[in-house]
Motif scaffolding. Sequence first.
Motif, PDB file in Angstrom:
ATOM      1  N   ASP A   8     -63.907  24.320  73.078  1.00  0.00           N
ATOM      2  CA  ASP A   8     -65.212  24.518  72.413  1.00  0.00           C
ATOM      3  C   ASP A   8     -66.223  24.799  73.537  1.00  0.00           C
ATOM      4  OD1 ASP A   8     -64.154  24.138  70.147  1.00  0.00           O
ATOM      5  OD2 ASP A   8     -64.245  21.858  69.899  1.00  0.00           O
ATOM      6  N   TRP A   9     -65.948  24.311  74.890  1.00  0.00           N
ATOM      7  CA  TRP A   9     -67.031  24.242  75.942  1.00  0.00           C
ATOM      8  C   TRP A   9     -67.079  25.808  76.493  1.00  0.00           C
ATOM      9  CZ3 TRP A   9     -65.099  19.424  79.246  1.00  0.00           C
ATOM     10  CH2 TRP A   9     -65.479  18.267  78.506  1.00  0.00           C
ATOM     11  N   ILE A  10     -66.192  26.607  75.920  1.00  0.00           N
ATOM     12  CA  ILE A  10     -66.613  28.087  76.519  1.00  0.00           C
ATOM     13  C   ILE A  10     -67.661  28.486  75.717  1.00  0.00           C
ATOM     14  CG2 ILE A  10     -65.451  30.191  76.467  1.00  0.00           C
ATOM     15  CD1 ILE A  10     -62.650  28.934  76.342  1.00  0.00           C
ATOM     16  N   THR A  11     -68.532  28.989  76.524  1.00  0.00           N
ATOM     17  CA  THR A  11     -70.041  29.653  76.104  1.00  0.00           C
ATOM     18  C   THR A  11     -69.715  30.669  75.312  1.00  0.00           C
ATOM     19  OG1 THR A  11     -70.307  31.060  78.001  1.00  0.00           O
ATOM     20  CG2 THR A  11     -70.969  28.723  78.155  1.00  0.00           C
ATOM     21  N   GLU A  12     -70.764  31.171  74.577  1.00  0.00           N
ATOM     22  CA  GLU A  12     -70.874  32.654  73.600  1.00  0.00           C
ATOM     23  C   GLU A  12     -70.637  33.712  74.624  1.00  0.00           C
ATOM     24  OE1 GLU A  12     -70.503  33.261  70.569  1.00  0.00           O
ATOM     25  OE2 GLU A  12     -70.305  31.174  70.281  1.00  0.00           O
ATOM     26  N   GLU A  13     -71.388  33.350  75.865  1.00  0.00           N
ATOM     27  CA  GLU A  13     -71.292  34.629  76.633  1.00  0.00           C
ATOM     28  C   GLU A  13     -70.073  34.769  77.181  1.00  0.00           C
ATOM     29  OE1 GLU A  13     -73.377  36.829  77.669  1.00  0.00           O
ATOM     30  OE2 GLU A  13     -72.952  37.189  80.053  1.00  0.00           O
ATOM     31  N   GLY A  14     -69.106  33.354  77.494  1.00  0.00           N
ATOM     32  CA  GLY A  14     -67.943  33.738  77.982  1.00  0.00           C
ATOM     33  C   GLY A  14     -67.147  34.260  76.924  1.00  0.00           C
ATOM     34  N   ARG A  15     -67.057  34.062  75.761  1.00  0.00           N
ATOM     35  CA  ARG A  15     -66.130  34.499  74.602  1.00  0.00           C
ATOM     36  C   ARG A  15     -66.581  36.048  74.313  1.00  0.00           C
ATOM     37  NH1 ARG A  15     -64.997  29.848  70.880  1.00  0.00           N
ATOM     38  NH2 ARG A  15     -65.665  28.113  72.263  1.00  0.00           N
ATOM     39  N   ARG A  16     -67.819  36.513  74.599  1.00  0.00           N
ATOM     40  CA  ARG A  16     -68.053  37.884  74.413  1.00  0.00           C
ATOM     41  C   ARG A  16     -67.425  38.645  75.595  1.00  0.00           C
ATOM     42  NH1 ARG A  16     -71.139  41.383  77.037  1.00  0.00           N
ATOM     43  NH2 ARG A  16     -71.956  39.594  78.254  1.00  0.00           N
ATOM     44  N   LYS A  17     -67.363  38.182  77.080  1.00  0.00           N
ATOM     45  CA  LYS A  17     -66.691  38.680  78.098  1.00  0.00           C
ATOM     46  C   LYS A  17     -65.206  38.698  77.810  1.00  0.00           C
ATOM     47  CE  LYS A  17     -69.964  36.943  81.426  1.00  0.00           C
ATOM     48  NZ  LYS A  17     -70.064  35.965  82.637  1.00  0.00           N
ATOM     49  N   LEU A  18     -64.525  37.629  77.411  1.00  0.00           N
ATOM     50  CA  LEU A  18     -63.136  37.639  77.048  1.00  0.00           C
ATOM     51  C   LEU A  18     -62.718  38.811  76.090  1.00  0.00           C
ATOM     52  CD1 LEU A  18     -62.498  33.843  76.755  1.00  0.00           C
ATOM     53  CD2 LEU A  18     -61.576  35.258  78.578  1.00  0.00           C
ATOM     54  N   ARG A  19     -63.563  38.778  75.048  1.00  0.00           N
ATOM     55  CA  ARG A  19     -63.173  39.826  74.023  1.00  0.00           C
ATOM     56  C   ARG A  19     -63.416  41.160  74.482  1.00  0.00           C
ATOM     57  NH1 ARG A  19     -67.012  38.185  70.705  1.00  0.00           N
ATOM     58  NH2 ARG A  19     -65.783  36.431  70.012  1.00  0.00           N
ATOM     59  N   GLU A  20     -64.444  41.624  75.477  1.00  0.00           N
ATOM     60  CA  GLU A  20     -64.694  42.869  75.982  1.00  0.00           C
ATOM     61  C   GLU A  20     -63.520  43.181  76.873  1.00  0.00           C
ATOM     62  OE1 GLU A  20     -69.635  42.980  76.021  1.00  0.00           O
ATOM     63  OE2 GLU A  20     -68.359  43.203  78.067  1.00  0.00           O
ATOM     64  N   HIS A  21     -62.806  42.311  77.326  1.00  0.00           N
ATOM     65  CA  HIS A  21     -61.550  42.543  78.413  1.00  0.00           C
ATOM     66  C   HIS A  21     -60.336  42.474  77.727  1.00  0.00           C
ATOM     67  CE1 HIS A  21     -65.237  42.182  81.210  1.00  0.00           C
ATOM     68  NE2 HIS A  21     -64.363  43.113  81.903  1.00  0.00           N
ATOM     69  N   GLY A  22     -60.281  42.606  76.263  1.00  0.00           N
ATOM     70  CA  GLY A  22     -58.948  42.319  75.710  1.00  0.00           C
ATOM     71  C   GLY A  22     -58.465  40.950  75.639  1.00  0.00           C
ATOM     72  N   ILE A  23     -59.326  40.177  75.816  1.00  0.00           N
ATOM     73  CA  ILE A  23     -58.466  38.707  75.550  1.00  0.00           C
ATOM     74  C   ILE A  23     -59.175  38.057  74.272  1.00  0.00           C
ATOM     75  CG2 ILE A  23     -58.308  36.318  76.578  1.00  0.00           C
ATOM     76  CD1 ILE A  23     -58.516  37.649  79.352  1.00  0.00           C
ATOM     77  N   SER A  24     -58.421  37.484  73.446  1.00  0.00           N
ATOM     78  CA  SER A  24     -59.044  36.897  72.283  1.00  0.00           C
ATOM     79  C   SER A  24     -59.719  35.568  72.454  1.00  0.00           C
ATOM     80  CB  SER A  24     -57.937  36.881  71.120  1.00  0.00           C
ATOM     81  OG  SER A  24     -58.120  35.999  70.271  1.00  0.00           O
ATOM     82  N   PRO A  25     -60.792  35.143  72.188  1.00  0.00           N
ATOM     83  CA  PRO A  25     -61.443  34.077  72.528  1.00  0.00           C
ATOM     84  C   PRO A  25     -60.767  33.093  71.489  1.00  0.00           C
ATOM     85  CG  PRO A  25     -62.817  35.452  71.603  1.00  0.00           C
ATOM     86  CD  PRO A  25     -61.919  36.153  71.539  1.00  0.00           C
ATOM     87  N   PRO A  26     -60.938  31.654  71.855  1.00  0.00           N
ATOM     88  CA  PRO A  26     -60.318  30.715  70.892  1.00  0.00           C
ATOM     89  C   PRO A  26     -61.239  30.424  69.755  1.00  0.00           C
ATOM     90  CG  PRO A  26     -61.444  29.478  73.013  1.00  0.00           C
ATOM     91  CD  PRO A  26     -61.638  31.155  72.965  1.00  0.00           C
TER      92      PRO A  26
END
Lengths: 217, 155
Positions: B84-102
């Motif tokens: 839950d501490w992963i930021t919105e920005e972090g989630r966006r970057k993960l998704r953009e790089h093919g990793i599904s955020p939690p």
Amino acid sequence: MIGALEIGDDCLVLSQRLAEWVTRAPTLEEDIALANLSLDLLGQARSLLSRAGDEDELAYLRDPAGFRNCLLVEQPNGDFAHTVVRHLLYATFLHALYADHPEDDVAAKGVKELAYHRDYARLWSVRLGRGTEESRRRMTAALESLWPYTGELFDDHPALRAPWAAYVHGVLDDSGLSAPEGGPQRRGGRRGEHEAHLTELLDELQALHREHAGATW
Amino acid sequence: MSNRGVAEIRAVAAAVPDPELPVVTLGDLGILRDVRRTGDGGIEVVITPTYSGCPAMDAIRDDLRRALPGVSVVTVLSPPWTTDWITEEGRRKLREHGISPPGPTGGPVALTLAPACPRCGSLRTRLVSRYGSTACQAHFACRDCLEPFDHVKEI
């Protein structure tokens, strides 16, 4: 209280056992899964043993009689069913212990990891228990072989027996398996009285450090 | 070091990339917990591991000391890290790089039954293994575009 040496040794020894599967697990996914379970336990072992003393000295320089792990975790891997049953029996205990100590930082973190461990063991127990005649036979043999080592878990933590039993029996019910009847219990690990399995495990774990004292990567 | 402000130092520490998921930073992941001045005028950077056995911790400590010579790096376990501490920005970057955020956490074993495929957005995905390329990821595959992908599992 969580015994730093007792539980730290449980985590270290079980971590080493699980790591023995690396490169020889039934499938690549399970190879990675078992390595991850091992890694979680190694991290918990390091934190706990650091409370009891110097983690490297405790891991690499003690003789078997100095270890306080329970006999269950030093049992050899056997086949995959054997490893699954051992993990079900131990991870359910450790999860209950950690859940009971939210004030302890290792436990508060570890309980989230152990929830995945327990669930991993549950899913495989159901799959193997309700799988083929062969997988069911192997699960039954593993339960008979490992059940005598479960009593020792509760010598220091009698209150955990009931929640542990409720979970384990629930999983066995779902798996179409049943726990062996009573029978004699084996204990001694918490007093440093181990089976020859631990000596073999430590020979491998400690060989490099004993031959090349102070070696680092 | 002592003449740089804590906020400035925090920004540098937060921008250090994670060694295992270099598309996100220590700040994005929420593993940077604090940057503070100590009694003797030094600077202490406080981090927390994602998992107890996270093998990246040594590399993270080295990277922080390289980015901020002279700081001391302290590791804490409490409160335990949560996705839950992963930021919105972090989630966006993960998704953009093919990793599904939690997804959000909850329950003893949080389960996202169908994380969206980070490539095509399909919800028809299947769990391949709870354990993936790092301790914090599970492995999924998409039934529509057939692409396998990692999912940061809820903890």
